[in-house]
Scaffold this active site. Structure first.
Site, PDB file in Angstrom:
ATOM      1  CD  GLU A   1      -1.017  -6.494   5.432  1.00 39.72           C
ATOM      2  OE1 GLU A   1      -1.695  -4.952   5.837  1.00 39.72           O
ATOM      3  OE2 GLU A   1      -1.215  -6.134   4.300  1.00 39.72           O
TER       4      GLU A   1
ATOM      5  CB  CYS B   1      -1.391  -0.340   0.907  1.00 40.49           C
ATOM      6  SG  CYS B   1      -2.135   1.863   1.023  1.00 40.49           S
TER       7      CYS B   1
ATOM      8  CG  HIS C   1      -3.559  -3.595   3.288  1.00 37.67           C
ATOM      9  ND1 HIS C   1      -2.197  -2.584   4.171  1.00 37.67           N
ATOM     10  CD2 HIS C   1      -4.341  -2.230   2.384  1.00 37.67           C
ATOM     11  CE1 HIS C   1      -2.606  -1.803   4.162  1.00 37.67           C
ATOM     12  NE2 HIS C   1      -3.019  -1.452   3.070  1.00 37.67           N
TER      13      HIS C   1
END
Length: 239
Positions: free
Chosen positions: A212, A111, A210
């Site tokens: 993660e 990001c 994102h």
């Protein structure tokens, strides 16, 4: 043998816990740590620090985490009223990134981290994506992730890492306008840049979403694999 050590850049933000409220804290969402650990790495959180980049000598890979906007002065533009920057993060992360690139350390930008990569390579940003695409789909509401189609360039690092993936999550209001010396290898359905990379290096990848927070955080796992090849004393589980 040891796990590859992956540095994750962190924020300094007011935080609260137990009886404490609005205490300046060095923090990063645990999802970053969890995804690195799940991929077989050892996560180390790195607070903003622009004195030097000596810590890179202890790392096998670097994650540039998401967060507040990059300061527009870094790419020669005046700030939009909606831009909210953290100059200490910019300074510390650019110090780390410049040194990491110099030694070809594997780097993943997430990001804001992807946007930082683009600016470090001489690019610039759109400061407010809705002004460009005409909708709020990349950040639908405060604390709410958007979901949208994505496509990747055939044969690219992003394309190999994300093979078969057709949608990603998003939470951002800025985006890459000019990638500088990086190659753009991923796009949302509205044309927003979703992935950039440097084919001349072993592993330099930026993703606008994102990973993660995904059940299958492929870019993080790919970084850890690249970090394993960085140092023969590190070992990776077969994931």
């Amino acid at each position: 043998m040891r796990r590859p050590v992956i540095g994750i850049t962190a924020y300094v933000e007011p935080a609260g816990w137990a009886v404490w409220r609005d205490v300046p804290a060095t923090l990063v969402p645990h999802a970053y740590v969890r995804s690195v650990t799940a991929a077989g790495g050892r996560a180390v959180v790195l607070p903003p620090d622009d004195v030097d980049a000596d810590v890179l000598g202890l790392l096998d890979g670097l994650v540039l985490a998401g967060g507040a906007d990059l300061g527009p002065e870094r790419y020669g533009e005046p700030p939009d009223p909606r831009t909210e920057s953290r100059p200490e993060r910019d300074a510390g992360e650019l110090t780390l990134l410049t040194a990491a690139l110099a030694v070809d350390l594997p780097v993943l930008g997430v990001c804001r981290g992807m946007q930082l990569l683009a600016v470090a390579y001489g690019g610039r940003l759109h400061q407010h994506v809705p002004d460009v695409v005409g909708h709020d789909g990349h950040r639908p509401a405060p604390g709410v992730y958007g979901s949208h189609p994505v496509r990747f360039a055939a044969g690219s690092l992003a394309g190999r890492v994300m093979a078969g993936v057709e949608r990603v999550n998003s939470y951002h209001h800025q985006a890459v306008a000019d990638p500088g010396g990086l190659a753009v290898t991923g796009w949302a359905d509205d044309g927003v840049v979703e992935a950039v990379e440097d084919p001349a290096r072993r592993f330099v990848l930026g993703v606008q979403w994102h990973p993660e927070n995904d059940d299958d955080p492929r870019p993080v796992a790919a970084l850890v694999r690249a970090a394993c090849s960085q140092d023969h004393t590190a070992t990776c589980a077969d994931r």
